[in-house]
Enzyme design. Structure first.
Site, short mmCIF file in Angstrom:
data_model
loop_
_atom_site.label_atom_id
_atom_site.label_comp_id
_atom_site.label_asym_id
_atom_site.label_seq_id
_atom_site.Cartn_x
_atom_site.Cartn_y
_atom_site.Cartn_z
N ARG A 56 39.08 -27.36 53.03
CA ARG A 56 40.36 -26.98 52.43
C ARG A 56 40.55 -25.47 52.60
NH1 ARG A 56 38.51 -23.83 49.45
NH2 ARG A 56 40.60 -23.14 48.96
N GLN A 202 39.41 -25.12 42.14
CA GLN A 202 38.88 -24.31 43.26
C GLN A 202 38.31 -22.98 42.75
OE1 GLN A 202 41.78 -25.93 43.33
NE2 GLN A 202 42.38 -26.56 45.38
N ASP A 243 49.50 -20.12 51.89
CA ASP A 243 49.53 -21.30 52.77
C ASP A 243 50.67 -21.24 53.77
OD1 ASP A 243 48.00 -22.19 50.23
OD2 ASP A 243 47.45 -23.58 51.84
N ASN A 253 51.70 -20.79 47.89
CA ASN A 253 50.25 -20.75 47.64
C ASN A 253 49.94 -21.74 46.52
OD1 ASN A 253 47.64 -19.55 48.29
ND2 ASN A 253 47.72 -18.64 46.25
N LYS A 254 48.68 -21.83 46.20
CA LYS A 254 48.21 -22.81 45.20
C LYS A 254 49.04 -22.78 43.93
CE LYS A 254 45.71 -25.25 45.54
NZ LYS A 254 46.09 -26.65 45.90
O1 MRU Z 1 44.59 -27.09 48.16
P1 MRU Z 1 43.79 -26.01 48.80
O2 MRU Z 1 42.48 -25.76 48.12
O3 MRU Z 1 43.65 -26.20 50.29
O4 MRU Z 1 44.68 -24.71 48.58
C1 MRU Z 1 44.23 -23.48 49.07
C2 MRU Z 1 45.07 -22.34 48.70
O5 MRU Z 1 46.14 -22.47 48.14
C3 MRU Z 1 44.62 -21.00 49.16
O6 MRU Z 1 44.99 -20.01 48.25
C4 MRU Z 1 45.28 -20.70 50.52
O7 MRU Z 1 45.07 -21.77 51.41
C5 MRU Z 1 44.73 -19.47 51.14
S1 MRU Z 1 43.06 -19.75 51.71
C6 MRU Z 1 42.53 -18.40 52.52
#
Ligand code: MRU
Length: 352
Positions: A56, A202, A243, A253-254
């Site tokens: 991920r 995470q 993202d 982003n998350k």
């Molecule tokens: O759902 P995930 O864990 O893949 O989400 C990840 C994120 O939102 C991170 O902040 C983003 O991908 C940047 S990772 C360098």
């Protein structure tokens, strides 16, 4: 940053390993209590690993998908790249469909497609070389943006980060966590706080563990403690990854990032987005056009496999949100920094 910066001292974890025969993924669903790898021998196994969050983080899923194309190529016989591309198209589409929000996935697959389109009989070697280049470039970009981001932080500052943006989410070093690694090494960052990042944790399961492996102290907070933390004056910057960054600077982003940006502006805390230029998507004008991944509401019904919610309750589980560019003080990439982003500044740095 000091050119003698000891990258190896502060960066030990690698989530993706290409063995030459298979793709070995550090299983991020099991961390921190089990350090296990999943071996993928075919592209559909890679697509499944991306969908199920075995691997991920935006850059990491792009890199994994590129290796997925290499694996798909193993089963194909074609005289040249264009012939192979035709046969590989269904596998490419299944990889692309694994997760919708992080543009790095489509970006990496587009690079693999471009290589195939012009390759001759040696297309298999060229695919493998391209996948390795995507990974190597990501690591180099992270190290560069770490230096650029850290330079914005005044010595002695505290930072709050969200989700996991570290070596686990990239080829290594990390994006926002790369800025934090570099800032700690330079003495600019004195305190690191990490939000838990419900529902998948995470921050709690990955970020504080990853930092601990590299000898960096971090303090975990409940996501709901962020505004209160800012009010105490303990943090001067929120530093997050991305993202997808749109042409006007709006950033997906998350989930939870947007509320951090609102709270940061209210408290006079600066807000930094750190991401490689592969996360910049000039084809998407603004955040309204981003597809936000919705995951199984079941992810909200319990913690660590233990149900905490009564039966029959509805849940809504969008796993990303969009922070408007107006709430962002700096977008940091390996190509440079865009302060107070807008379309003109974004195009000036990334348009060519
Ligand atoms: O759902 P995930 O864990 O893949 O989400 C990840 C994120 O939102 C991170 O902040 C983003 O991908 C940047 S990772 C360098």
């Amino acid at each position: 940053m000091d050119t003698a910066f000891d990258f190896d001292r502060y960066d030990h974890i690698r989530p993706i390993l290409w063995t030459g025969q298979a793709l070995e993924l550090l299983d991020q669903r099991k961390l921190p209590f089990a350090v296990e790898h999943v071996a993928c021998h075919e592209s559909d196994a890679v697509a499944q690993a991306i969908r199920e969050l075995t691997v991920r983080g935006a850059p990491a899923i792009g890199i994994a998908a590129a290796w997925g194309v290499v694996l798909a190529g193993r089963a194909v016989e074609a005289a040249d790249g264009a012939g192979a591309l035709q046969q590989l198209e269904p596998a490419l589409q299944r990889l692309n469909a694994a997760r919708p929000t992080a543009v790095n996935l489509a970006w990496a697959l587009a690079r693999m497609r471009r290589v195939l389109a012009t390759a001759g009989a040696d297309w298999k070697q060229l695919l493998e070389r391209e996948a390795q280049a995507i990974a190597d470039e990501d690591l180099a970009a992270n190290r560069r943006m770490g230096a650029l981001g850290a330079a914005l932080v005044a010595p002695g500052s505290g930072v709050l980060t969200h989700c996991n943006t570290g070596s686990l989410a990239t080829a290594g070093f990390g994006t926002a966590l790369g800025v934090i690694r570099a800032g700690m090494a330079e003495g600019r960052i004195a305190r690191v706080y990490a939000g838990e990042t419900r529902p998948w944790l995470q921050g709690a399961r990955l970020t504080v563990w990853e930092l601990q492996q590299d000898g960096i102290d971090a303090t975990l907070i409940a996501d709901s403690a962020a505004a209160h933390l800012m009010k105490t004056g303990a943090v001067q910057w929120v530093v997050v990854g991305a993202d997808r960054i749109c042409a006007n600077g709006d950033t997906a982003n998350k989930i939870g990032t947007y509320q951090l940006a609102i709270a940061a502006r209210h408290h006079g805390v600066k807000f930094m987005v750190a991401a490689p230029s592969s996360t910049v998507d000039l084809d998407t004008a603004d955040g309204e056009a981003i597809e936000i991944e919705q995951r199984d509401p079941g992810e909200l019904y319990g913690v660590g496999g233990v149900r905490t919610v009564a039966e029959g309750i509805a849940a809504w589980n969008p796993v990303f949100d969009v922070t408007p560019a107006t709430l962002i003080d700096a977008i940091v990439t390996e190509k440079g920094v865009v302060e107070r982003p807008d379309t003109a500044k974004m195009r000036a740095l990334f348009g060519g």
